[in-house]
Scaffold this motif. Structure first.
Motif, mmCIF file in Angstrom:
data_model
loop_
_atom_site.group_PDB
_atom_site.id
_atom_site.type_symbol
_atom_site.label_atom_id
_atom_site.label_comp_id
_atom_site.label_asym_id
_atom_site.label_seq_id
_atom_site.Cartn_x
_atom_site.Cartn_y
_atom_site.Cartn_z
ATOM 1 N N ALA A 1 0.877 -1.032 0.154
ATOM 2 C CA ALA A 1 -0.203 -0.192 0.292
ATOM 3 C C ALA A 1 1.158 1.508 0.153
ATOM 4 C CB ALA A 1 -0.781 0.465 1.189
ATOM 5 N N GLY A 2 2.032 0.995 0.694
ATOM 6 C CA GLY A 2 3.041 2.892 1.160
ATOM 7 C C GLY A 2 4.018 2.856 -0.447
ATOM 8 N N ALA A 3 4.184 1.803 -1.213
ATOM 9 C CA ALA A 3 4.378 1.547 -2.657
ATOM 10 C C ALA A 3 3.177 2.539 -3.631
ATOM 11 C CB ALA A 3 4.954 0.001 -3.391
ATOM 12 N N GLU A 4 2.711 2.142 -3.303
ATOM 13 C CA GLU A 4 1.094 2.091 -4.249
ATOM 14 C C GLU A 4 0.419 3.768 -4.404
ATOM 15 O OE1 GLU A 4 -3.776 1.458 -5.150
ATOM 16 O OE2 GLU A 4 -2.082 -0.427 -4.771
ATOM 17 N N ARG A 5 1.289 3.344 -2.562
ATOM 18 C CA ARG A 5 0.655 5.535 -2.596
ATOM 19 C C ARG A 5 1.999 6.344 -3.109
ATOM 20 N NH1 ARG A 5 -1.622 3.263 2.803
ATOM 21 N NH2 ARG A 5 0.687 3.483 3.375
ATOM 22 N N MET A 6 2.798 6.063 -3.012
ATOM 23 C CA MET A 6 4.469 7.046 -3.439
ATOM 24 C C MET A 6 4.380 6.873 -5.285
ATOM 25 S SD MET A 6 7.241 5.259 -1.230
ATOM 26 C CE MET A 6 8.787 5.594 -2.752
ATOM 27 N N GLU A 7 3.682 5.543 -5.839
ATOM 28 C CA GLU A 7 3.548 5.664 -6.695
ATOM 29 C C GLU A 7 2.458 6.522 -7.817
ATOM 30 O OE1 GLU A 7 2.177 2.856 -10.827
ATOM 31 O OE2 GLU A 7 2.945 1.921 -8.920
ATOM 32 N N SER A 8 1.278 6.216 -6.810
ATOM 33 C CA SER A 8 0.304 7.525 -6.891
ATOM 34 C C SER A 8 0.558 8.891 -7.610
ATOM 35 C CB SER A 8 -1.468 7.483 -6.159
ATOM 36 O OG SER A 8 -1.520 5.983 -6.706
ATOM 37 N N ALA A 9 1.537 9.859 -5.911
ATOM 38 C CA ALA A 9 2.085 10.692 -5.756
ATOM 39 C C ALA A 9 3.066 11.487 -6.864
ATOM 40 C CB ALA A 9 3.204 10.380 -4.164
ATOM 41 N N LYS A 10 3.689 10.171 -7.076
ATOM 42 C CA LYS A 10 4.756 10.380 -8.559
ATOM 43 C C LYS A 10 3.528 11.123 -9.284
ATOM 44 C CE LYS A 10 8.882 8.096 -6.646
ATOM 45 N NZ LYS A 10 9.588 6.921 -7.231
ATOM 46 N N ALA A 11 2.829 9.724 -9.863
ATOM 47 C CA ALA A 11 2.040 10.060 -10.802
ATOM 48 C C ALA A 11 0.909 11.345 -10.574
ATOM 49 C CB ALA A 11 0.910 8.787 -10.930
#
Length: 136
Positions: free
Chosen positions: A22-32
């Motif tokens: 979930a943390g990795a997904e949040r980081m990915e979404s923030a970059k996107a």
């Protein structure tokens, strides 16, 4: 007693793995989202006007939505709204949605558009955004 500890340990490990994912997904979404924010600025500067977005019901019918924005894929299945949100335009619905349209809900933006899809139109979000800007 050992089974209880082992079962608890497995549950704890699963919870840790889920939180890391979930943390990795949040980081990915923030970059996107940063890429989308830059796109909005560049689209506005280039005079790119958003258009009314349409969604496709699971049954295949096209319906109006409550959003305006820019389609990113040729099949018009994803878009960026003028509000800066990322929308997946394939939605559930029936007769009511066909008559009234749908209210879109934003999705967390991915860095890879179409990841896991089978239609062949996948790639980096930055490429889709750049292509959309180039189309004018």
């Amino acid at each position: 007693m050992a089974e209880d500890k082992q079962g608890s340990s497995r549950a704890d490990e699963a919870a840790v793995r889920a939180e890391l994912a979930a943390g990795a997904e949040r980081m990915e979404s923030a970059k996107a989202q940063e890429l989308i924010d830059v796109f909005l600025t560049e689209a506005t500067a280039a005079g790119l006007r958003p258009e009314p977005l349409r969604a496709t019901l699971y049954s295949g019918q096209s319906v109006k939505t409550d959003k305006r924005g820019w389609y990113l894929r040729k099949n018009r299945s994803v878009a960026v709204g003028e509000d800066g949100c990322y929308y997946i335009l394939t939605v559930p619905g029936g007769l009511k949605e066909r008559l009234r349209g749908v209210q879109l809900r934003p999705s967390p933006p991915p860095l890879i558009v179409g990841k896991g899809g089978r239609d062949g139109e996948t790639g980096d979000l930055s490429e889709f955004l750049t292509r959309r800007l180039a189309q004018g």
